[in-house]
Write a protein that holds these residues in place. Sequence first.
Motif, PDB file in Angstrom:
ATOM      1  N   UNK A  57     -34.606  67.841  -6.293  1.00 46.48           N
ATOM      2  CA  UNK A  57     -34.259  66.812  -7.627  1.00 46.48           C
ATOM      3  C   UNK A  57     -33.158  66.094  -7.641  1.00 46.48           C
ATOM      4  N   UNK A  58     -33.054  65.159  -8.647  1.00 44.64           N
ATOM      5  CA  UNK A  58     -31.970  64.051  -8.390  1.00 44.64           C
ATOM      6  C   UNK A  58     -31.804  63.549  -9.916  1.00 44.64           C
ATOM      7  N   UNK A  59     -30.579  64.074 -10.740  1.00 41.83           N
ATOM      8  CA  UNK A  59     -30.231  63.229 -11.856  1.00 41.83           C
ATOM      9  C   UNK A  59     -29.519  62.077 -11.238  1.00 41.83           C
ATOM     10  N   UNK A  60     -29.798  61.027 -12.194  1.00 44.68           N
ATOM     11  CA  UNK A  60     -28.979  59.766 -11.799  1.00 44.68           C
ATOM     12  C   UNK A  60     -28.689  59.179 -13.098  1.00 44.68           C
ATOM     13  N   UNK A  61     -27.234  58.740 -12.969  1.00 45.43           N
ATOM     14  CA  UNK A  61     -26.570  57.956 -14.096  1.00 45.43           C
ATOM     15  C   UNK A  61     -26.337  56.506 -13.698  1.00 45.43           C
ATOM     16  N   UNK A  78     -27.320  45.211 -19.754  1.00 42.90           N
ATOM     17  CA  UNK A  78     -26.034  45.943 -20.409  1.00 42.90           C
ATOM     18  C   UNK A  78     -26.387  47.286 -21.016  1.00 42.90           C
ATOM     19  N   UNK A  79     -27.724  47.896 -20.272  1.00 41.04           N
ATOM     20  CA  UNK A  79     -27.737  49.352 -20.490  1.00 41.04           C
ATOM     21  C   UNK A  79     -27.554  50.423 -19.634  1.00 41.04           C
ATOM     22  N   UNK A  80     -26.711  51.147 -20.167  1.00 42.26           N
ATOM     23  CA  UNK A  80     -26.439  52.689 -19.127  1.00 42.26           C
ATOM     24  C   UNK A  80     -27.258  53.597 -19.706  1.00 42.26           C
ATOM     25  N   UNK A  81     -27.940  54.304 -18.619  1.00 47.68           N
ATOM     26  CA  UNK A  81     -29.128  55.055 -18.935  1.00 47.68           C
ATOM     27  C   UNK A  81     -29.038  56.252 -17.859  1.00 47.68           C
ATOM     28  N   UNK A  82     -29.898  57.166 -18.088  1.00 52.84           N
ATOM     29  CA  UNK A  82     -30.025  58.335 -17.191  1.00 52.84           C
ATOM     30  C   UNK A  82     -31.362  58.422 -16.912  1.00 52.84           C
TER      31      UNK A  82
END
Length: 592
Positions: free
Chosen positions: A60-64, A71-75
């Motif tokens: 598995x691999x969470x990403x921020x 201009x989008x900060x996302x997960x």
Amino acid sequence: MFTTRPELTGTLGMVTASHWLSSQSGMAVLERGGNAFDAAVAAAFVLQVVQPDQNGPGGEVPIVAHHAATGDTFVVNGQGPSPATLTGDALRDLGVGYVPQDGHLPACVPAMFGTLTLLLERYGTMRLRDVLDYAIGYAGAGFPTTPLTSLVINDAQDRFRTHWHSTAEVYLPGGRVPAAGERFTNKPLAATFERVLHEAEARTPDRDGQIAAARDIWYRGFVADAIDKHLSVPAMDSTGTEHRGFLTGQDVAEWQPTIERPVTYDYHGYTLAKPQPWSQGPVLLQQLALLRGFDLAAMDPLGPDFIHTFVEAAKLAFADREAYYGDPDFTDVPIDHLLSAAYNDDRRRLITGTASGELVPGRINGKIPRLPRFVHEPLDPGGEHLPIPYIVPGSGRTNGDTVHIDVVDRWGNLASVTPSGGFLWGAPLVPDLGFAVGIRGQIFNLEAGLPNSIEPRKRPRTTLSPSLALRDGEPYMAFGTPGGDMQDQWPLIFLLNHIHHGMNLQEAVDSPTWNSLHFPSSFMARASSPKVVRVEARIPLATRNELERRGHIIDVSEEWSLGMTSAVTRTRDGQMRAGISPRGLLNYASGR
């Protein structure tokens, strides 16, 4: 101050990774004109090949991340859920009183491939073949076996030979343990990646279409079919009994990666972004909410006041993790309340001049939250155990797993990526595919009625915790570390050193480190060590003595043994920097 290597500076791009071949592969992508997301995906696939004891395609691999153009900060939610038929009663019917830490039973949907390809499809620019070729090359032609991989295979060789024959075929070439530095290949994995590419390219010439097709082939084609067949055959696990898995091809086929909003918190001009509380990530934000009430800049960063305050705040924040965190699709996690000023003003009063011996979650609406039984009664797993060592300078081995990647590019895109799971020691390899399915379900609690209790199609509360920071509203830094429960302690020390004590990235990651062991581990046997603080031997003796006087129990570790934090930054003028810990002996930063 002394640093083990320079802080890198440049204007084209920066990549940090847990293995030098990964960071170099990511940098090669940037040199070819790819963006941070292309580079992060390439680097992540390489890590699956060269550090199979730390992560793999079945994990598995969470990403921020931050996308400069929008201009989008996302997960990207990279944690797969449990199987549709996995329940506490189903495990108890097998005579199993806990979720084992290995084998087929703790398998969740392998989210790694889907998460990385979704990031590439939505935000990258290159074709899948362009970024996957690096991993295929190393798997097919070979790479140097790391000392850690050799140690892990050596420790597990009897199990591989006796029970996990598919793993022995790949990782015991010629029937022997590969030596550190020996050239090693994983040709079945190379063939798996190549087949996915060939089938996807045969469907369509379109870039986005090929990436979507590859994901479909992985989750609804020959890969899912092989996983379904493999987990239906019993395999030995740590209970000392062979079990079939609950995970099926249907579970794999029904899953889709998703993009979601991060949890954020403002601190001294920085906005920190973390995954939602299906990860432990918000616990870093809770610590900041507590620490903002102290004048940390006035404290010696290696002095007893700073370390004591840090540790006591960690105890409170991680107590809330145990009481409240879980998959938000299944439990109402009161994250806004947990980060509110009023709540933390009240909690902060519990931090006194002496070490607390209690694990005290906060009350919400006057209610005392319920903690798992293992807070007071650690589980006794019995059966077999496989150590998970990693190399540290001067000490040989200690426990740890997982890898991390940070990338920034010339356009201002940022990515913080924490791959894990699918370990070669965690489950037998899927025959002909060259990788194992992840075992993250071991984090579930078999005790019913808690936020992290086991339920069908639920995500286990992962320890994986990438981090991203904006500064004065501008995208600034991606950072993180491997390290299980310490993933929101070690990087926080780095962050505070950078913000409050003016350290550059390399100074901040090289600075002596510590962590609390006060709260229960997320892993078997859920043990905790109340009041224990593990410190590197470089922490001054006078500091250690004063901490003991205040009631802490000090556990002294090797001088360079705690934390493998890395970070990349980009300022408004386009200047980029990178720093990475020397601990572990494999981590490297690349930049230009």
